[in-house]
Design a protein around this motif. Structure first.
Motif, PDB file in Angstrom:
ATOM      1  N   LEU A  31      -1.464   8.930   5.784  1.00  0.00           N
ATOM      2  CA  LEU A  31      -2.559   8.649   6.697  1.00  0.00           C
ATOM      3  C   LEU A  31      -2.139   8.929   8.132  1.00  0.00           C
ATOM      4  O   LEU A  31      -0.986   8.727   8.499  1.00  0.00           O
ATOM      5  CB  LEU A  31      -2.991   7.178   6.578  1.00  0.00           C
ATOM      6  CG  LEU A  31      -3.690   6.794   5.271  1.00  0.00           C
ATOM      7  CD1 LEU A  31      -3.840   5.289   5.205  1.00  0.00           C
ATOM      8  CD2 LEU A  31      -5.040   7.459   5.172  1.00  0.00           C
TER       9      LEU A  31
ATOM     10  N   GLN B  79     -10.962   9.221   6.458  1.00  0.00           N
ATOM     11  CA  GLN B  79     -10.135   9.788   5.399  1.00  0.00           C
ATOM     12  C   GLN B  79     -10.520   9.222   4.035  1.00  0.00           C
ATOM     13  O   GLN B  79     -10.435   9.917   3.017  1.00  0.00           O
ATOM     14  CB  GLN B  79      -8.666   9.510   5.705  1.00  0.00           C
ATOM     15  CG  GLN B  79      -8.198  10.203   6.986  1.00  0.00           C
ATOM     16  CD  GLN B  79      -6.748   9.919   7.298  1.00  0.00           C
ATOM     17  OE1 GLN B  79      -5.871  10.174   6.488  1.00  0.00           O
ATOM     18  NE2 GLN B  79      -6.492   9.390   8.479  1.00  0.00           N
ATOM     19  N   THR B  80     -10.961   7.973   4.027  1.00  0.00           N
ATOM     20  CA  THR B  80     -11.415   7.368   2.773  1.00  0.00           C
ATOM     21  C   THR B  80     -12.664   8.071   2.259  1.00  0.00           C
ATOM     22  O   THR B  80     -12.761   8.408   1.065  1.00  0.00           O
ATOM     23  CB  THR B  80     -11.709   5.869   2.984  1.00  0.00           C
ATOM     24  OG1 THR B  80     -10.534   5.218   3.479  1.00  0.00           O
ATOM     25  CG2 THR B  80     -12.146   5.215   1.684  1.00  0.00           C
TER      26      THR B  80
ATOM     27  N   VAL C 201      -9.122   5.575   9.408  1.00  0.00           N
ATOM     28  CA  VAL C 201      -8.850   5.375   7.978  1.00  0.00           C
ATOM     29  C   VAL C 201     -10.133   5.531   7.174  1.00  0.00           C
ATOM     30  O   VAL C 201     -10.125   6.086   6.062  1.00  0.00           O
ATOM     31  CB  VAL C 201      -8.215   3.987   7.753  1.00  0.00           C
ATOM     32  CG1 VAL C 201      -7.998   3.733   6.266  1.00  0.00           C
ATOM     33  CG2 VAL C 201      -6.887   3.887   8.496  1.00  0.00           C
TER      34      VAL C 201
ATOM     35  N   LYS D 245       0.743   2.781   2.948  1.00  0.00           N
ATOM     36  CA  LYS D 245       0.201   4.006   3.544  1.00  0.00           C
ATOM     37  C   LYS D 245       1.198   5.160   3.541  1.00  0.00           C
ATOM     38  O   LYS D 245       0.809   6.323   3.529  1.00  0.00           O
ATOM     39  CB  LYS D 245      -0.281   3.742   4.970  1.00  0.00           C
ATOM     40  CG  LYS D 245       0.806   3.558   6.014  1.00  0.00           C
ATOM     41  CD  LYS D 245       0.208   3.289   7.379  1.00  0.00           C
ATOM     42  CE  LYS D 245       1.287   3.111   8.441  1.00  0.00           C
ATOM     43  NZ  LYS D 245       2.040   4.342   8.689  1.00  0.00           N
TER      44      LYS D 245
ATOM     45  N   SER E 226     -11.800  11.418   0.856  1.00  0.00           N
ATOM     46  CA  SER E 226     -11.181  11.305  -0.461  1.00  0.00           C
ATOM     47  C   SER E 226     -12.225  11.016  -1.538  1.00  0.00           C
ATOM     48  O   SER E 226     -12.155  11.549  -2.654  1.00  0.00           O
ATOM     49  CB  SER E 226     -10.126  10.197  -0.433  1.00  0.00           C
ATOM     50  OG  SER E 226      -9.501  10.065  -1.680  1.00  0.00           O
TER      51      SER E 226
ATOM     52  N   ARG F 199      -7.002   4.951  -0.832  1.00  0.00           N
ATOM     53  CA  ARG F 199      -7.635   4.958   0.492  1.00  0.00           C
ATOM     54  C   ARG F 199      -8.575   3.764   0.657  1.00  0.00           C
ATOM     55  O   ARG F 199      -8.620   3.137   1.716  1.00  0.00           O
ATOM     56  CB  ARG F 199      -8.401   6.267   0.701  1.00  0.00           C
ATOM     57  CG  ARG F 199      -7.560   7.534   0.593  1.00  0.00           C
ATOM     58  CD  ARG F 199      -6.487   7.594   1.651  1.00  0.00           C
ATOM     59  NE  ARG F 199      -5.609   8.729   1.490  1.00  0.00           N
ATOM     60  CZ  ARG F 199      -5.699   9.866   2.171  1.00  0.00           C
ATOM     61  NH1 ARG F 199      -6.657  10.021   3.048  1.00  0.00           N
ATOM     62  NH2 ARG F 199      -4.838  10.836   1.971  1.00  0.00           N
TER      63      ARG F 199
END
Length: 456
Positions: free
Chosen positions: A209, A231-232, A228, A319, A235, A385
């Motif tokens: 991350l 990026q979650t 975050v 992480k 994903s 994530r």
């Protein structure tokens, strides 16, 4: 007096109120000069050469002095002063134009232009010096008012035009410079975006991350959570894309599957049907997000400060680790239980059998093992994530909370953002007055007073 008698004979149309003050003044002065041949200057009377000088006669009844009234003298003085001032301002305008030309010639450097402009500046300075001397000596009669005013107006207009031309050239030069800077910055931005995409690919490949390594609990801000979260979501979409590909390979009717997930929802574009699958995965993955450990642990965490530190430590520890290695090493950890439970919750046995022809992955998960498949690896990365986002949410004081909106709720830009702007357009292409939400794709979050919009 004689002057008053002559003035009474003037045609009234010469001094009508509709004419300007300057025109009336000239008309009066010119008429006086034409009829009497006398021009008062500075309070001194002058006569034409054709007139004989009147000798003084002691008898006041036979010889009368030919002089103007005080008002006529004041009128002439005012006209002469205005003519002088007009010439002065015209000279100042010419000086400004010459100085502007001198400035432009300096950048870019133009030796001939600088020399020519310098000579013009010196010439205008000399002219101003001469005007100063005329003013100090009250020699206004050196400038015939009629011609001086017209010439001064002409000179001032020419100087202003020249100044505007110079400023226009200067602005054109600045515009070209700005355009060059814009082009350079666009190229630099494009290059930076390419570098960012390359770094993002490397980051996604490593499973790490983009959060500062030396981040402390006291330094947490909503920006860390937003980073975050992005990026979650990315994903999640990667997993949904893989799942849809597996469905297509297995011969699924994706439109019917989307209708089964969200009955009664129409899509103006068939490609948006994938949002139904994304909504389903998000709904299942974020179910229980507001509870510590997603309610997969009964461990009591009564002390708020200790709970914050505990979840922050979990976030920092996980992480930087690879998902597969962590699950194999700690198959009974809270995260492992979360990951395995969410897989069984999202992937129904009939779905798994349809996609892969067996239940091998489910059986391995039930026995606490890690399935070595691309499908589960993608799912586990998504689960990691979501888990990290959950741990980070409980590291704040107060904790970050999650929310979503129901079907047919009125759209609000404060709490929502649309994944497709076209969905809120009417048949004629205009935005609907009060658009309604069909379903939530990605939930929103609150961190104190900060609102992170949900995607609908």
């Amino acid at each position: 007096m004689r002057s008053s008698i002559l003035m009474d004979s003037v045609d009234p149309t010469v001094v009508t109120p509709s004419k300007s003050r300057l025109v009336r003044t000239f008309a009066k002065v010119l008429h006086i000069r034409a009829v009497t041949g006398i021009a008062p200057v500075g309070g001194i009377q002058k006569t034409n050469n054709s007139q004989e000088k009147v000798k003084y006669d002691n008898s006041m009844s036979n010889n009368r002095s030919q002089s103007f009234d005080d008002d006529d003298v004041k009128l002439w003085n005012r006209v002469a002063t205005e003519a002088f001032l007009a010439k002065l301002f015209a000279s100042i305008s010419a000086m400004k134009a010459a100085y502007a030309q001198l400035q432009v010639a300096q950048s870019p450097y133009d030796a001939d232009g600088i020399q020519a402009a310098d000579q013009m500046v010196v010439s205008e300075l000399k002219n101003l010096s001469e005007l100063k001397q005329y003013y100090l000596k009250k020699q206004f009669d050196e400038f015939p008012p009629e011609a001086t005013l017209l010439l001064a107006e002409l000179l001032e207009q020419k100087s202003l035009l020249k100044t505007y031309e110079i400023m226009g050239k200067k602005l054109d030069s600045q515009l070209q410079l700005k355009n060059s800077e814009i082009t350079f910055l666009k190229e630099k931005l494009e290059e930076t975006n390419k570098e960012n995409k390359l770094l993002e690919k490397r980051l996604n490949a490593s499973g790490l991350l983009s959060v500062p390594e030396k981040l402390h609990l006291s330094g947490l801000s909503p920006n860390h959570f937003i980073s975050v979260l992005r990026q979650t979501i990315k994903s999640i979409r990667q997993f949904v894309k893989l799942m849809i590909n597996e469905m297509e390979l297995a011969g699924w009717d994706l439109d019917e599957a989307a209708k089964a997930i969200l009955p009664g929802v129409g899509y103006w574009n068939t490609s948006l049907g994938s949002l139904a699958f994304e909504s389903f995965v998000c709904l299942e993955m974020f179910d229980g997000f507001n509870y510590p450990n997603f309610s997969f642990s009964n461990k009591s965490l009564l002390d708020q400060q200790k709970r914050q530190q505990l979840f922050f430590d979990r976030f920092t520890d996980l992480k930087s680790l690879k998902t597969r290695a962590y699950l194999i090493r700690k198959p009974k950890s809270t995260f492992a239980r979360f990951c395995f439970a969410k897989y069984l919750q999202i992937v129904h046995p009939k779905m798994e059998t349809s996609l892969f022809g067996n239940l091998n992955q489910r059986n391995l998960i039930n026995s606490g093992q890690y399935p070595e498949t691309t499908f589960f690896t993608s799912f586990a990365e998504m689960a990691k994530r979501v888990w990290l986002l959950h741990c980070l949410a409980f590291s704040y004081e107060p904790e970050a909370s999650i929310f979503q909106v129901g079907k047919r709720c009125r759209f609000s830009e404060v709490y929502m953002e649309s994944v497709s702007e076209e969905a809120f357009l009417s048949s004629d292409g205009t935005m609907k007055a009060d658009p309604l939400v069909a379903f939530t794709v990605v939930p929103g979050f609150r961190i104190g007073k900060t609102v992170i919009q949900c995607q609908v």
